[in-house]
Motif scaffolding. Structure first.
Motif, short mmCIF file in Angstrom:
data_model
loop_
_atom_site.label_atom_id
_atom_site.label_comp_id
_atom_site.label_asym_id
_atom_site.label_seq_id
_atom_site.Cartn_x
_atom_site.Cartn_y
_atom_site.Cartn_z
N TYR A 27 35.19 28.53 35.81
CA TYR A 27 34.95 29.97 36.06
C TYR A 27 36.21 30.71 36.49
O TYR A 27 36.34 31.91 36.26
CB TYR A 27 33.83 30.16 37.11
CG TYR A 27 32.51 29.67 36.59
CD1 TYR A 27 31.69 30.50 35.83
CD2 TYR A 27 32.11 28.35 36.79
CE1 TYR A 27 30.51 30.03 35.28
CE2 TYR A 27 30.93 27.87 36.25
CZ TYR A 27 30.14 28.72 35.50
OH TYR A 27 28.97 28.25 34.95
N VAL A 28 37.09 30.01 37.18
CA VAL A 28 38.30 30.68 37.66
C VAL A 28 39.41 29.65 37.86
O VAL A 28 39.16 28.54 38.36
CB VAL A 28 38.01 31.46 38.97
CG1 VAL A 28 37.59 30.54 40.11
CG2 VAL A 28 39.18 32.33 39.38
N GLN A 34 39.42 36.54 36.18
CA GLN A 34 38.79 35.49 35.35
C GLN A 34 37.36 35.24 35.81
O GLN A 34 36.45 35.06 35.00
CB GLN A 34 39.59 34.17 35.47
CG GLN A 34 41.00 34.26 34.94
CD GLN A 34 41.90 33.16 35.51
OE1 GLN A 34 41.62 32.58 36.56
NE2 GLN A 34 42.98 32.87 34.80
N LEU A 35 37.18 35.27 37.12
CA LEU A 35 35.84 35.03 37.65
C LEU A 35 34.90 36.18 37.26
O LEU A 35 33.76 35.95 36.86
CB LEU A 35 35.90 34.88 39.18
CG LEU A 35 34.59 34.57 39.88
CD1 LEU A 35 34.01 33.23 39.41
CD2 LEU A 35 34.77 34.54 41.40
N SER A 38 33.87 35.74 33.78
CA SER A 38 33.09 34.57 33.39
C SER A 38 31.67 34.56 33.97
O SER A 38 30.85 33.73 33.59
CB SER A 38 33.83 33.28 33.78
OG SER A 38 33.99 33.23 35.18
N LEU A 166 31.32 30.71 44.45
CA LEU A 166 32.00 31.61 43.51
C LEU A 166 31.20 32.88 43.27
O LEU A 166 31.76 33.98 43.15
CB LEU A 166 32.26 30.90 42.18
CG LEU A 166 33.29 29.78 42.18
CD1 LEU A 166 33.48 29.21 40.76
CD2 LEU A 166 34.64 30.26 42.72
N ASN A 170 32.58 36.52 43.93
CA ASN A 170 32.47 37.55 42.90
C ASN A 170 31.78 38.81 43.46
O ASN A 170 32.29 39.92 43.31
CB ASN A 170 31.68 36.96 41.72
CG ASN A 170 31.42 37.97 40.61
OD1 ASN A 170 30.78 38.99 40.84
ND2 ASN A 170 31.92 37.70 39.42
N ILE A 187 41.22 32.03 46.03
CA ILE A 187 41.28 31.18 44.83
C ILE A 187 42.38 30.12 44.97
O ILE A 187 42.21 28.98 44.53
CB ILE A 187 41.46 32.05 43.56
CG1 ILE A 187 40.17 32.85 43.34
CG2 ILE A 187 41.80 31.21 42.33
CD1 ILE A 187 40.28 34.00 42.39
#
Ligand code: F6R
Length: 360
Positions: A27-28, A34-35, A38, A166, A170, A187
């Protein structure tokens, strides 16, 4: 194959560094964007109902604690067998989040279908690709724990906590509660997690603590906040595989009745990772110690606790609170395993339990 391990449970605990990495890094890798890309867009939800059973529900309790304090989004965690027969209240934009390793748990599936029927958005966190819950949910995010054979979940639960952490990060970001730079710092810490887990699994033995517990038939787990959620899972794991009765209690609630069960020698596993709350938990530890409890302290390494308050200490690394749950669970799983092993239990297939509960 058990790859030389005595039990699948132990093998699966040893897989945690790898499966946590595979889950989180899918996911990251190094940037919060990126997270965001995704996972589904979670910015519009003002309320989340996390619905699941057993350990998956306890993973949800960790998520509630993280999401409410960091993202300021309301979260209710409910047992699926209860949720499916009530009239859930959807008064604001709600997401129903179902967490399930197998993706086939009958009660969790029924809860998901109920939410769908009410026109509410649903998301599933599932391990088994293409399972019923994965197919029925509007959005799916997979954990990558691989096949789990031991009936009592370890690595799958660990990846559920990792993915929910995550989701919490997010939500915190998309609800504007953390800057991009701060999110990217977290991260960076996530990148260190697999090595930390590996270190905890390789280097730490819990034999003495396991011996203390194995001689008793009544054990308590106490903690506050996030640590209370960890207690629930630690206690369940111990009951499932060692057949020792144990109870998880919010540390401050003990004195409202349950403390009457503490007698000389009763093992109490006290979890202290919450910086804000640990002094409160310490005063609850004093209360049980004064009544003769044998205290096994699971404590974040930087929090100072005087030696008089515990009989055995397990230190766990300090990480950002959003990922603290992932490191907290490892010693609890290993401790349960060692207790069950000392008692000669059939660890991988405890009596009366099934891996996937597809009946109501
Ligand atoms: C505990 C355990 C169970 C499951 C529960 C939900 O070790 O394995 O409590 O967590 O039955 O199962 P899933 O995640 O497949 O829906």
């Amino acid at each position: 194959a058990k790859d030389g391990y005595e039990h699948f449970m132990l093998k699966e605990i040893h897989e945690e560094p790898r499966v946590v990495r595979e889950t989180m890094f899918s996911y990251v890798q190094d940037d919060i964007d990126q997270l965001v890309a995704s996972l589904p867009d979670l910015s519009k939800y003002q309320q989340i109902h996390i619905v699941s059973c057993g350990s998956a529900m306890y993973a949800g309790m960790i998520a509630k604690s993280l999401i409410e304090s960091a993202a300021r989004v309301r979260v209710d965690v409910e047992i699926a067998s209860e949720y499916r027969y009530k009239d859930p209240i959807y008064d604001v934009n709600t997401l129903v989040l179902v967490v399930s390793q197998s993706g086939e748990t009958a009660d969790s599936l029924a809860a998901l279908l109920l939410a769908k029927q009410q026109g509410v958005d649903t998301m599933a966190i599932v391990n088994v690709v293409g399972s019923s819950i994965a197919r029925e949910a509007k959005y799916v995010a997979y954990t990558h724990a691989g096949v789990e054979i031991a009936v009592a979940t370890t690595k799958a639960y660990c990846t559920q906590v990792a993915l929910l952490s995550l989701v919490a990060l997010n939500l915190t970001y998309v609800h504007g509660k953390v800057s991009k730079a701060q999110a990217n710092e977290i991260i960076k810490e996530i990148q260190q997690l697999p090595d930390m887990l590996q270190h905890m699994i390789d280097d730490v033995q819990y034999v003495k603590a396991a011996k203390i517990i194995s001689r008793h038939n009544n054990v308590f787990f106490i903690g506050r906040g996030l640590d209370y959620a960890l207690c629930m899972e630690g206690s369940l794991k111990l009951k499932e595989i060692s057949y020792i009765h144990s109870e998880a209690y919010a540390a401050g609630e003990l004195k409202h009745g349950t403390i009457s069960l503490i007698e000389k020698g009763t093992p109490v596993v006290a979890i202290c990772t919450e910086e804000r709350l640990y002094e409160k938990t310490i005063s609850n530890i004093k209360e049980v110690k004064a009544r003769g409890a044998n205290v096994i302290l699971v404590v974040r390494e930087d929090l100072q606790v005087a030696q008089d308050y515990y009989d055995y200490k397990i230190s766990i690394p300090k990480v950002n609170r959003l990922i603290q749950g992932i490191v907290g669970v490892v010693p609890l799983q290993l401790l349960s395993y060692q207790v069950a092993n000392l008692r000669g239990c059939e660890i991988d297939q405890p009596r009366n339990l099934a891996k996937s509960v597809t009946v109501e």
